[in-house]
Design an enzyme around this catalytic site. Structure first.
Site, PDB file in Angstrom:
ATOM      1  N   ARG A 107      32.502 -37.653 -53.398  1.00 18.69           N
ATOM      2  CA  ARG A 107      33.173 -36.758 -53.290  1.00 18.69           C
ATOM      3  C   ARG A 107      33.712 -36.008 -53.970  1.00 18.69           C
ATOM      4  O   ARG A 107      33.162 -34.979 -53.839  1.00 18.69           O
ATOM      5  CB  ARG A 107      33.825 -37.822 -51.744  1.00 18.69           C
ATOM      6  CG  ARG A 107      33.993 -36.963 -50.739  1.00 18.69           C
ATOM      7  CD  ARG A 107      35.481 -37.830 -49.966  1.00 18.69           C
ATOM      8  NE  ARG A 107      36.456 -38.262 -51.425  1.00 18.69           N
ATOM      9  CZ  ARG A 107      37.990 -38.871 -50.285  1.00 18.69           C
ATOM     10  NH1 ARG A 107      38.097 -38.226 -49.154  1.00 18.69           N
ATOM     11  NH2 ARG A 107      38.332 -39.195 -51.237  1.00 18.69           N
ATOM     12  N   TYR A 121      43.247 -38.916 -14.041  1.00 26.28           N
ATOM     13  CA  TYR A 121      42.231 -38.056 -14.732  1.00 26.28           C
ATOM     14  C   TYR A 121      41.229 -38.901 -14.335  1.00 26.28           C
ATOM     15  O   TYR A 121      40.767 -39.852 -14.952  1.00 26.28           O
ATOM     16  CB  TYR A 121      42.244 -37.345 -15.602  1.00 26.28           C
ATOM     17  CG  TYR A 121      43.417 -37.026 -16.073  1.00 26.28           C
ATOM     18  CD1 TYR A 121      43.291 -35.100 -14.988  1.00 26.28           C
ATOM     19  CD2 TYR A 121      44.377 -36.391 -16.425  1.00 26.28           C
ATOM     20  CE1 TYR A 121      44.386 -34.269 -15.546  1.00 26.28           C
ATOM     21  CE2 TYR A 121      45.593 -35.052 -16.780  1.00 26.28           C
ATOM     22  CZ  TYR A 121      45.451 -34.478 -15.985  1.00 26.28           C
ATOM     23  OH  TYR A 121      45.291 -33.100 -15.930  1.00 26.28           O
ATOM     24  N   MET A 176      47.971 -35.895 -22.066  1.00 24.92           N
ATOM     25  CA  MET A 176      48.875 -34.880 -22.850  1.00 24.92           C
ATOM     26  C   MET A 176      49.913 -35.514 -22.667  1.00 24.92           C
ATOM     27  O   MET A 176      50.149 -35.724 -24.181  1.00 24.92           O
ATOM     28  CB  MET A 176      48.374 -33.173 -21.985  1.00 24.92           C
ATOM     29  CG  MET A 176      49.107 -32.676 -23.307  1.00 24.92           C
ATOM     30  SD  MET A 176      49.397 -30.617 -23.449  1.00 24.92           S
ATOM     31  CE  MET A 176      47.691 -30.085 -23.286  1.00 24.92           C
ATOM     32  N   LYS A 235      51.326 -37.933 -49.051  1.00 26.14           N
ATOM     33  CA  LYS A 235      50.395 -36.605 -48.694  1.00 26.14           C
ATOM     34  C   LYS A 235      50.527 -36.632 -46.508  1.00 26.14           C
ATOM     35  O   LYS A 235      50.551 -37.464 -46.417  1.00 26.14           O
ATOM     36  CB  LYS A 235      49.576 -36.883 -48.834  1.00 26.14           C
ATOM     37  CG  LYS A 235      48.449 -38.467 -48.688  1.00 26.14           C
ATOM     38  CD  LYS A 235      47.182 -37.848 -48.363  1.00 26.14           C
ATOM     39  CE  LYS A 235      46.310 -39.714 -48.505  1.00 26.14           C
ATOM     40  NZ  LYS A 235      44.876 -39.811 -49.678  1.00 26.14           N
TER      41      LYS A 235
HETATM   42  C1  LIG Z   1      44.913 -40.995 -49.270  1.00 24.80           C
HETATM   43  C2  LIG Z   1      45.492 -41.764 -51.061  1.00 24.80           C
HETATM   44  C3  LIG Z   1      45.198 -42.905 -51.776  1.00 24.80           C
HETATM   45  C4  LIG Z   1      45.976 -43.735 -51.282  1.00 24.80           C
HETATM   46  O1  LIG Z   1      45.064 -44.376 -49.854  1.00 24.80           O
HETATM   47  P1  LIG Z   1      45.518 -46.115 -48.811  1.00 24.80           P
HETATM   48  O2  LIG Z   1      44.326 -45.750 -48.455  1.00 24.80           O
HETATM   49  O3  LIG Z   1      46.207 -44.983 -48.406  1.00 24.80           O
HETATM   50  O4  LIG Z   1      46.515 -46.337 -50.166  1.00 24.80           O
HETATM   51  C5  LIG Z   1      44.924 -42.970 -52.584  1.00 24.80           C
HETATM   52  N1  LIG Z   1      43.466 -42.360 -54.272  1.00 24.80           N
HETATM   53  C6  LIG Z   1      43.522 -40.690 -53.259  1.00 24.80           C
HETATM   54  C7  LIG Z   1      42.683 -40.102 -53.969  1.00 24.80           C
HETATM   55  C8  LIG Z   1      44.055 -40.186 -52.011  1.00 24.80           C
HETATM   56  O5  LIG Z   1      42.902 -39.432 -51.184  1.00 24.80           O
END
Ligand SMILES: *Cc1c(COP(=O)(O)O)cnc(C)c1O
Length: 354
Positions: free
Chosen positions: A129, A250, A298, A33
């Site tokens: 969640r 800065y 930046m 993802k």
């Molecule tokens: C992002 C995610 C993972 C992977 O988690 P990591 O900590 O990066 O291994 C697994 N399950 C769900 C539901 C996630 O959202």
């Protein structure tokens, strides 16, 4: 060409995937993802295509990008579908959406599907969640099965504190999940990277490794031989000497307390290097450790070359990678490796081991 680069080591990615799969047993969804945590989802999925049992992404559009690139393995969609068009697309493209909310169940009931869909029922085992309350799970499963539109469902849950091996939370979540799904047939998946590494009791049919694939250990005392996949690097593009009392950059955050040789590096927060990085955050110049001084801008940042007289224009600077663990930069910036990696942009991407 601007020398800011993200070098992506695909052999390291494959090594880390194999390690995750072997530590967990069974099969493993490679979590790609968010553009593979900033590494490039299509290239990473292709690099893993020969060995990954499946992939996981957040949403249907991420999954479709992989399908369009020829990825044919199962793709778990962690947030599930948002509307009926996505649901139909998921069935058409043989995606495996999570179902975590009654609205998604109703959508499946009301929408004619072109072919049977494989869904994964998400159980809220304590993170609160997303997901169905444990006591609601059997009824959700029955409703979904009664539609006649689904292949056998899987069951999933996600941990809130698997990266804290001393906390009992994960054990409780595992028990809640097992009780909620006790009499229901289907595959199970619980473990993210931290649970693959620290919680053998959470190992089921499928693992869901994310951050460990990219070589960052989520545990405070990580011991596993993970190989960093991304090296963020650039070069020194100017050098200057500051006299005692002269400010730098800065806000004059840094003021020279001694004669200081400063290297200007062509990388900044618009490339994803965190502006919050503290004074003293480690960087490596030509293989030698030194530190960030002054505020990150930046497009550029500044490093201390006082102890590195041989460093000069064109010297290679590693912001994170093999010499500077991304976890160290993350903690110096008050964040986690995940956020740093998935924020990398604008730099050139160079893939090794394709
Ligand atoms: C992002 C995610 C993972 C992977 O988690 P990591 O900590 O990066 O291994 C697994 N399950 C769900 C539901 C996630 O959202």
């Amino acid at each position: 060409m601007r020398p800011a680069l993200a070098l992506i080591d695909l052999d390291a990615l494959r090594h880390n995937y194999r390690l995750a799969r072997q530590l967990h047993g069974g099969r493993a969804f490679a979590v790609v993802k968010a553009n593979a945590y900033g590494h490039g989802a299509v290239v990473c999925a292709r690099a893993l295509a020969a060995e990954a049992d499946g992939f996981a992404v957040a949403c249907v559009s991420e999954a479709l990008e992989l399908r369009a690139a020829g990825v044919s393995a199962p793709i778990l969609v962690l947030e599930g579908v948002f509307d009926r068009e996505e649901l139909i697309e998921a069935a058409t493209q043989r995606l495996w959406p999570a179902v975590h909310h009654l609205a998604q169940v109703e959508m499946i009931e009301k929408t004619p599907l072109p072919q049977p869909l494989r869904a994964w029922i998400k159980v809220n085992s304590g993170m609160n969640r997303a997901g169905f309350l444990p006591q609601a799970v059997p009824a959700v499963w029955q409703r979904l099965m009664a539609t006649g539109k689904l292949e056998p469902c899987g069951f999933m849950s996600h941990f809130a504190r698997a990266d804290e091996p001393e906390m009992p939370t994960t054990t409780v979540q595992i028990r809640v999940f097992d009780e909620a799904t006790r009499d229901l047939p289907g595959e199970r998946t619980l473990a993210n990277s931290a649970a693959i590494l620290a919680w053998p009791d959470a190992h089921r049919d499928w693992a869901r490794p994310g951050i460990m694939l990219y070589g960052a250990d989520p545990l405070p005392q990580g011991q596993q031989p993970l190989r960093p996949v991304m090296t963020l690097e650039s070069r020194i593009v100017a050098v200057r000497d500051l006299a005692v009392g002269e400010p730098l950059g800065y806000g004059a955050r840094f003021v020279a307390q001694r004669p200081t040789r400063v290297g200007l590096v062509a990388v900044g927060y618009a490339d994803g290097y965190p502006r919050a990085a503290a004074e003293g955050t480690p960087v490596s110049v030509d293989g030698q450790l030194t530190s960030l001084i002054g505020r990150v801008s930046m497009d550029v940042l500044t490093v201390d070359l006082t102890a590195l007289p041989q460093a000069t224009l064109g010297s290679r600077v590693e912001l994170w990678g093999r010499e500077v663990p991304v976890n160290r930069v993350a903690s110096a910036a008050g964040t986690i490796s995940y956020e740093l990696l998935c924020n990398v942009k604008r730099v050139g991407f160079v893939y090794q081991g394709r």
